[in-house]
Write a protein that holds these residues in place. Structure first.
Motif, PDB file in Angstrom:
ATOM      1  N   PHE B 130       1.811 -71.476  33.538  1.00  0.00           N
ATOM      2  CA  PHE B 130       0.589 -70.763  33.153  1.00  0.00           C
ATOM      3  C   PHE B 130       0.872 -69.367  32.611  1.00  0.00           C
ATOM      4  O   PHE B 130       0.115 -68.859  31.792  1.00  0.00           O
ATOM      5  N   GLY B 131       1.969 -68.759  33.052  1.00  0.00           N
ATOM      6  CA  GLY B 131       2.379 -67.518  32.398  1.00  0.00           C
ATOM      7  C   GLY B 131       2.586 -67.774  30.908  1.00  0.00           C
ATOM      8  O   GLY B 131       2.100 -67.033  30.047  1.00  0.00           O
ATOM      9  N   ALA B 132       3.307 -68.869  30.601  1.00  0.00           N
ATOM     10  CA  ALA B 132       3.590 -69.216  29.204  1.00  0.00           C
ATOM     11  C   ALA B 132       2.302 -69.520  28.440  1.00  0.00           C
ATOM     12  O   ALA B 132       2.100 -69.054  27.324  1.00  0.00           O
ATOM     13  N   VAL B 136       0.960 -67.276  25.227  1.00  0.00           N
ATOM     14  CA  VAL B 136       0.729 -67.890  23.917  1.00  0.00           C
ATOM     15  C   VAL B 136      -0.740 -67.718  23.510  1.00  0.00           C
ATOM     16  O   VAL B 136      -1.046 -67.443  22.359  1.00  0.00           O
ATOM     17  N   ARG B 137      -1.648 -67.853  24.482  1.00  0.00           N
ATOM     18  CA  ARG B 137      -3.065 -67.658  24.176  1.00  0.00           C
ATOM     19  C   ARG B 137      -3.305 -66.269  23.568  1.00  0.00           C
ATOM     20  O   ARG B 137      -4.009 -66.112  22.582  1.00  0.00           O
ATOM     21  N   ASP B 272       3.509 -68.377  13.296  1.00  0.00           N
ATOM     22  CA  ASP B 272       3.482 -67.123  14.050  1.00  0.00           C
ATOM     23  C   ASP B 272       3.863 -67.339  15.514  1.00  0.00           C
ATOM     24  O   ASP B 272       4.656 -66.587  16.089  1.00  0.00           O
ATOM     25  N   VAL B 273       3.284 -68.365  16.117  1.00  0.00           N
ATOM     26  CA  VAL B 273       3.558 -68.631  17.534  1.00  0.00           C
ATOM     27  C   VAL B 273       5.009 -69.076  17.707  1.00  0.00           C
ATOM     28  O   VAL B 273       5.689 -68.687  18.658  1.00  0.00           O
ATOM     29  N   ARG B 274       5.493 -69.879  16.768  1.00  0.00           N
ATOM     30  CA  ARG B 274       6.904 -70.258  16.763  1.00  0.00           C
ATOM     31  C   ARG B 274       7.820 -69.043  16.810  1.00  0.00           C
ATOM     32  O   ARG B 274       8.791 -68.988  17.547  1.00  0.00           O
ATOM     33  N   GLU B 275       7.455 -68.056  15.969  1.00  0.00           N
ATOM     34  CA  GLU B 275       8.304 -66.869  15.857  1.00  0.00           C
ATOM     35  C   GLU B 275       8.197 -65.980  17.102  1.00  0.00           C
ATOM     36  O   GLU B 275       9.203 -65.500  17.611  1.00  0.00           O
ATOM     37  N   ALA B 279      10.489 -68.671  23.397  1.00  0.00           N
ATOM     38  CA  ALA B 279      10.931 -69.109  24.732  1.00  0.00           C
ATOM     39  C   ALA B 279       9.839 -69.921  25.419  1.00  0.00           C
ATOM     40  O   ALA B 279      10.118 -70.940  26.063  1.00  0.00           O
ATOM     41  N   ASP B 280       8.592 -69.484  25.288  1.00  0.00           N
ATOM     42  CA  ASP B 280       7.491 -70.221  25.908  1.00  0.00           C
ATOM     43  C   ASP B 280       7.349 -71.607  25.268  1.00  0.00           C
ATOM     44  O   ASP B 280       7.128 -72.597  25.962  1.00  0.00           O
TER      45      ASP B 280
END
Lengths: 462, 462
Positions: B130-132, B136-137, B272-275, B279-280
């Motif tokens: 849930f941290g991840a 990401v959210r 963007d999220v990939r970049e 790690a998440d």
């Protein structure tokens, strides 16, 4: 051909043989052989001057239709303007009417009152004033995200619908799917909220702070930015039933670190809007509030002063002023006091801290004197309070005492208490009313005029 | 000394003689002469390994208290790690317990079910998963603002409380301050909504589109990003009563321009999220959905296919498949059909457009065939529909006919009709459910697990 926004056309570094602009006619002036048409597409304050020669096919018919408010599509050349006040203008090669404006178009003439413009909130963003307000609103919102994201804060969407009440007080809107006319009843005749959508009474949130605290106690630094609600029946220029609020929450941060964050935040927002909305701010300085720019400079240039509530009360008592609301230790400060401190005594923004415990909610950290809590308010010239915050009570036993003193049941806050039971940490946060900040940076005096479609008592149009 | 976030410590380019980390104990392993303590502060997935020598004063007592969940403050040296899997570790010079975790701490052991973790939504952001999710959210929300702001789109806060219903249907939550038990009554005995807070019946919004259109017809390009509500009593893994939605609206843009925008948008967000959350995302790929990364590549690498609804139905009919829900022209496509198109037939994201008029709301532009409207849905592998949008009907007479056919009263939409009366323009927009996009980029299968505190039928805890 690809459309160019007027903003980008104005920023062109060289003439262009071919450009396509699309937008709405603001004004038109006809001369013998041509017309000047001002095309505005909302991308910036300033429209683009279009020169339409009378040699264009159907010139007369086109100009007849190209009244204020009509939508047009113009192809032509971007050339250096001979006139004062603009670098570029467009010589039209093609001029197309997309949609005429009916003769009843209410924005044809200038000089409408703000009250009238509120009644046509769906059209007022087409005016200079409201176009500028809502461009700045957009930029300010973005700057808020930038500020926190650049500092490693995570954005949290705390819930809008809630069964708890952050302040332990607050007038709230009920959210329900029950039949208003014939609600289901329990055996004792009371309304049976167990059959409501969420199986309990639920309301619109007044603050996301308590939920944000749970995330700060996991991700360290978080912020919320979302709508909040007050069902207060107050019809003032500063209150709306629905408004947006920003609430950062930081773990391992004490009240003074919180003050530092608040000061950086206010300065960052003012500097960002100054940089990115220069033309709009110039407009506000000319037509809305002549002292706007001086006031913004004031905030940018000086470090914020800090003074305890106790010191502030002494200053007010010794000021020799006649107050409309006389003030003594233990009283809430009124707007006249807050503005005196910022505008006359300190002559700069001031952070007042360590307020009497009796004035503040249950979650603020109690000082060793037992009488005051680690609260802070940031006061700015012209507005008064723009930020309110505190260090939170992280000690489980003290928090329980505070809750009992405020008449709150522990079972309603079991999860909030858990944060103090499992790896509790000192933490702090604050809230900023987004619209109040927007009023501060634009000089616009009524909150109804900085919200796209304002919700106030008796009013939920559009 | 200033606190350093674990994320920044991991990114250090050189050893540091002195560093201060603060966070929570995730795990501890004791050896004869020292302990390994993993400190996590939520700034990133990976904790920092702390080495505490048994020569530290009070070593035994400290380690006794430093159980999972305890909050700690550690001063020491950042040194190259000998162990595999991390570049840096910290040799503790000082080790302070800020808050112990009570023995009842529910996250002590691993392997809890998602259902159980929903019951402790206030603690679950302290877990890896849930941290991840919530990092990401936060990043995804920021990327949404960046995408639009970089393209000159203005952010508009459309109202949450509304007296109108965008879809002409939709199950809505009532917002009220009336006494539920004894509401005021008009002379005819009906509930007197004129004495409610807004002097009329009011509800939580299901979409900001109509209001966004008013702003697009002034500022050209706008977007909303805010909470929306459905009072649907559906307990599925894809529905929540409160969720966030993004709705761009662009003036002078037709349906195909709208498709281009939607495609760029989806690709931008994935990239963007990939970049920024590598790690998440790696964690999700390992522990949540092994095909996640392949699916995201799929979206990034191929141009989206386009196919009309009529063509799509032909493809489905000719597929030779046995459908759970047989489909013919005029029917809504079901999830099985949408996923077949994206996953098996086109093997890439596909935009289906020109849907039957009877399936769609009143505001969509009618095609010349009189039977279809300029609607579009973007379908992606694994999820199905991720975006729905349309070109809006800009012709006043056609819009009026559509409203009549849908049984809508013109007086309730006078302001929406005004947009077609005064300088009407072709314009288009779409809506993306934020949580659905988040499920797509994380692989998390239940919407309750990507919302901080989910609101679903019977549930509004925290």
């Amino acid at each position: 051909m690809q459309r160019t926004l007027v903003k980008d056309a104005h920023n062109s570094t060289e003439p262009r043989d071919s450009i396509l602009l699309q937008g709405w006619v603001r004004t038109r002036r006809d001369s013998k052989t041509f017309s000047f048409v001002e095309l505005n597409d909302g991308s910036c304050l300033k429209g683009m001057q279009i020169i339409v020669q009378n040699t264009l096919p159907d010139y007369e018919a086109l100009m007849h239709k190209a009244g204020t408010g009509a939508s047009i599509s113009v192809g032509g050349k971007l050339v250096a303007s001979q006139g004062a006040g603009q670098k570029w203008e467009v010589q039209a090669d093609t001029f197309e009417i997309i949609g005429e404006a009916d003769a009843s178009y209410p924005l044809q003439k200038k000089g409408h009152t703000l009250e009238f413009l509120r009644e046509i909130a769906h059209l007022r963003p087409r005016s200079n004033l409201f176009g500028a307000v809502f461009r700045v609103r957009s930029r300010l919102a973005y700057a808020i995200h930038q500020f926190f994201q650049e500092r490693g804060y995570f954005y949290v969407h705390t819930p809008i619908i809630t069964a708890s009440d952050c302040e332990g007080a607050g007038e709230m809107f009920r959210v329900s799917t029950l039949d208003t006319d014939k609600p289901p009843r329990a055996e004792d005749g009371s309304v049976d909220f167990a059959s409501d959508f969420f199986a309990r009474q639920s309301f619109l949130t007044v603050s996301g702070q308590l939920e944000a605290e749970t995330f700060a106690c996991a991700l360290s630094n978080v912020y919320t930015f979302g709508p909040t609600f007050r069902a207060e029946n107050s019809n003032t220029s500063r209150h709306a039933a629905e408004f947006w609020m920003i609430e950062p929450e930081s773990a391992f941060l004490d009240l003074f670190g919180n003050m530092d964050l608040a000061e950086s935040f206010v300065k960052y927002l003012v500097a960002d809007v100054r940089e990115h909305c220069a033309a709009d701010l110039e407009f506000f300085g000319k037509f809305v509030d002549k002292e706007l720019n001086a006031r913004l400079d004031f905030v940018l240039q000086r470090p914020f002063q800090r003074c305890s509530y106790t010191e502030a009360i002494e200053i007010l008592e010794k000021s020799g002023r006649k107050w409309e609301h006389p003030v003594k230790w233990g009283d809430n400060m009124q707007s006249e006091h807050e503005r005196f401190l910022a505008e006359e005594h300190f002559k700069c923004p001031v952070t007042v801290y360590d307020y009497p415990k009796t004035l503040k909610p249950f979650y603020m950290r109690v000082n060793d004197d037992g009488k005051t809590v680690r609260a802070m308010d940031v006061l700015v010239p012209g507005i008064g309070e723009i930020i309110g915050g505190s260090q939170r009570e992280e000690r489980l036993d003290v928090l329980r005492e505070n809750m009992a003193a405020h008449g709150l049941a522990e079972k309603d806050y079991w999860w909030y208490l858990d944060l103090r039971k499992y790896g509790t940490v000192p933490h702090s946060g604050f809230g900023m009313g987004f619209e109040r900040m927007l009023m501060f940076v634009t000089g616009v005096a009524n909150i109804r005029d900085v919200i796209p479609f304002a919700r106030t008592p008796g009013s939920a149009d559009f």
